[in-house]
Scaffold this active site. Structure first.
Site, short mmCIF file in Angstrom:
data_model
loop_
_atom_site.label_atom_id
_atom_site.label_comp_id
_atom_site.label_asym_id
_atom_site.label_seq_id
_atom_site.Cartn_x
_atom_site.Cartn_y
_atom_site.Cartn_z
N LYS A 92 49.57 11.41 40.22
CA LYS A 92 48.94 11.70 39.14
C LYS A 92 47.74 12.91 39.52
O LYS A 92 47.01 12.24 40.19
CB LYS A 92 48.42 10.64 38.15
CG LYS A 92 47.48 11.06 36.96
CD LYS A 92 47.31 9.77 36.10
CE LYS A 92 46.41 10.02 35.35
NZ LYS A 92 46.23 8.83 34.34
N ARG A 140 42.73 13.02 25.62
CA ARG A 140 41.33 12.64 25.53
C ARG A 140 40.79 12.44 23.96
O ARG A 140 39.94 11.53 23.73
CB ARG A 140 40.45 13.08 26.68
CG ARG A 140 41.12 12.60 28.12
CD ARG A 140 40.19 13.23 29.09
NE ARG A 140 40.85 12.98 30.42
CZ ARG A 140 40.52 13.63 31.68
NH1 ARG A 140 39.74 14.63 31.64
NH2 ARG A 140 41.11 13.22 32.79
N LYS A 196 37.72 13.28 37.27
CA LYS A 196 38.28 12.22 38.15
C LYS A 196 38.81 12.53 39.27
O LYS A 196 39.92 11.77 39.79
CB LYS A 196 39.34 11.76 36.86
CG LYS A 196 39.00 11.32 35.61
CD LYS A 196 40.12 10.68 34.79
CE LYS A 196 39.54 10.12 33.63
NZ LYS A 196 40.81 9.25 32.68
N GLU A 251 51.75 9.06 48.37
CA GLU A 251 51.47 8.30 47.31
C GLU A 251 52.71 7.44 46.76
O GLU A 251 52.62 6.08 46.40
CB GLU A 251 51.03 8.89 46.19
CG GLU A 251 49.51 9.59 46.20
CD GLU A 251 48.52 8.27 46.10
OE1 GLU A 251 48.79 7.47 45.87
OE2 GLU A 251 47.22 8.76 45.96
N LYS A 308 52.95 13.21 37.16
CA LYS A 308 52.35 13.91 35.80
C LYS A 308 51.23 14.65 36.48
O LYS A 308 50.57 14.57 37.42
CB LYS A 308 51.64 12.48 35.39
CG LYS A 308 51.06 12.73 34.03
CD LYS A 308 50.16 11.33 33.72
CE LYS A 308 49.25 11.74 32.56
NZ LYS A 308 48.38 10.50 32.22
N SER A 365 49.93 15.84 27.22
CA SER A 365 49.29 16.48 25.65
C SER A 365 49.21 17.83 25.98
O SER A 365 49.79 18.50 24.75
CB SER A 365 48.01 15.59 25.65
OG SER A 365 47.26 15.82 26.60
N TYR A 367 55.75 13.85 23.91
CA TYR A 367 55.49 13.94 22.58
C TYR A 367 56.34 14.38 21.72
O TYR A 367 56.41 14.29 20.47
CB TYR A 367 54.08 14.36 22.34
CG TYR A 367 53.15 13.71 23.12
CD1 TYR A 367 52.40 12.37 22.77
CD2 TYR A 367 52.59 14.29 24.41
CE1 TYR A 367 51.31 11.90 23.69
CE2 TYR A 367 51.55 13.55 25.33
CZ TYR A 367 51.10 12.35 24.93
OH TYR A 367 50.20 11.65 25.71
C1 PBG Z 1 44.54 7.30 31.30
C2 PBG Z 1 45.75 8.35 30.97
C3 PBG Z 1 45.28 9.44 30.65
C4 PBG Z 1 46.98 10.26 30.54
C5 PBG Z 1 47.68 8.83 30.16
N1 PBG Z 1 47.09 7.95 30.87
C6 PBG Z 1 44.64 10.60 30.76
C7 PBG Z 1 43.50 10.66 32.09
O1 PBG Z 1 43.94 10.26 33.11
O2 PBG Z 1 42.49 11.23 32.03
C8 PBG Z 1 47.01 11.50 29.90
C9 PBG Z 1 48.39 11.76 29.01
C10 PBG Z 1 48.19 12.97 28.45
O3 PBG Z 1 47.59 13.77 28.60
O4 PBG Z 1 49.34 13.21 27.70
N2 PBG Z 1 44.43 7.00 32.47
#
Ligand code: PBG
Length: 349
Positions: free
Chosen positions: A216, A226, A240, A256, A271, A297, A336
């Site tokens: 990720k 968010r 992060k 990983e 992701k 998203s 989505y």
């Molecule tokens: C939370 C999480 C996130 C997403 C899925 N789980 C956001 C992040 O890590 O800040 C993102 C999903 C998306 O953008 O559609 N840990």
């Protein structure tokens, strides 16, 4: 449609066939629609789709997520109806993401381990109404913390890995007890997959699957998400980067994934999606495990926004992007677009 990658062409794409023009004309197979269908190597099927859903407190609520046109936050009663449509279309699984009331957030994310929190209540309700659809849940603290981070902080503001993992194990356990089918750690703490597997097994949940967010990345494409779960204001400008991966890295993704598989992940996820197709291909080639892409998203919003402006055909780009994940080697996609894509796929048969 099954994928038959590399059936016709050499692995590295070079011309080792001895074939040349004019005896070989690449356009010949493309001449007719039926022939193009026959030689198509990859396609997207409804079986490949996981639909991420945002849920909120209250009843009779369907609130639009402004940065994601066509995406909504549902209260538990309305999400059950929404899932009805997914089930009727044949979508195999949904993924739940809670919008947690700010009064329920604290620095430790305690609401995450409360067995009657929004997610657990939703799982139970959905399982009663739709026992045959798979339910996947995120394991991470960001919807529940006042600082918007996926883990808990020490006095200097550093994320504490091992103390966070202990809480994540409890979060996974309350979700499994509520009936969650796939536990999906999205926090990127070290060692969490193994710790969660151990706790699940010790509590008679050896059948609960784990799909880890293995690679990720620390991505700008999570922005609209968010807003959807209400963590943009809590996170503020904080980064992060100390737990999510650097977008420049690729070898690191393999390590990983290797670690998560060794710790007991049944399925792994890469992701975001489109900017990381190369990672999907490398991971699939090396490990051959069930591999998923999360079309996040921001990827959804880009295609939607351009479509709404008349700059491109959102439908066409949606299907093209979903096929690209299959071509890269993904077994399935969290998107989505799941409902829209499923309708389109269904109508094309
Ligand atoms: C939370 C999480 C996130 C997403 C899925 N789980 C956001 C992040 O890590 O800040 C993102 C999903 C998306 O953008 O559609 N840990």
């Amino acid at each position: 449609m099954p994928s038959d990658n590399n059936k016709q062409y050499s692995q590295d794409g070079s011309n080792s066939t001895g074939r040349s023009f004019p005896s070989t004309r690449m356009r010949r197979n493309r001449t007719t629609e039926w022939s193009r269908r026959l030689v198509k190597e990859n396609n997207i099927s409804i079986d490949d789709l996981i639909w991420p859903l945002f849920i909120c407190e209250g009843s009779n609520k369907i609130e639009p997520v402004l940065a994601m046109p066509g995406v909504f936050r549902y209260s538990i009663d309305t999400v059950v109806d929404a899932i009805d449509e997914a089930k009727n279309l044949g979508i195999p699984a949904i993924a739940l993401f809670p919008h947690v009331e700010s009064s329920l957030k604290d620095s430790m994310g305690k609401n995450a381990v409360f067995e009657k929190n929004l997610v657990c209540n939703a799982i139970k309700e959905i399982k009663i109404k739709h026992p045959e659809i798979g339910i996947q849940c995120d394991v991470a603290l960001d919807p529940y913390t006042t600082h918007g981070h996926d883990g808990i902080l020490d006095t200097d503001g550093n994320i504490q890995n091992d103390a966070t993992v202990d809480i994540l194990c409890q979060q996974a356990l309350v979700q499994a007890e509520a009936g969650c089918d796939i536990i999906s750690p999205s926090d990127m703490m070290d060692g969490r997959v193994g710790a969660i597997r151990k706790v699940l097994d010790a509590h008679n949940h050896s059948r609960v699957q784990i799909m880890s967010y293995a690679a990720k990345y620390n991505s700008g494409f999570y922005g609209p998400f968010r807003e959807a779960i209400g963590s943009s204001s809590t996170l503020g400008g904080s980064s992060k980067a100390t737990y999510q991966m650097d977008p420049g890295n690729s070898d690191e993704a393999l390590l990983e994934v290797a670690l998560d598989i060794a710790e007991g992940a049944d399925m792994i996820m890469i992701k975001p999606g489109l900017p990381y197709l190369d990672i999907i291909r490398r991971v699939k080639d090396k490990f051959g495990v069930p591999t998923f892409a999360y079309q996040v998203s921001g990827e959804y919003s880009m295609i939607k926004a351009a479509g709404l402006n008349g700059w491109l055909s959102a439908e066409r780009c949606m299907i093209e992007s979903l096929i690209s994940f299959k071509r890269a080697g993904a077994n399935g996609i969290l998107t989505y677009f799941a409902i829209e894509a499923a309708k389109l796929i269904k109508n094309s048969h």
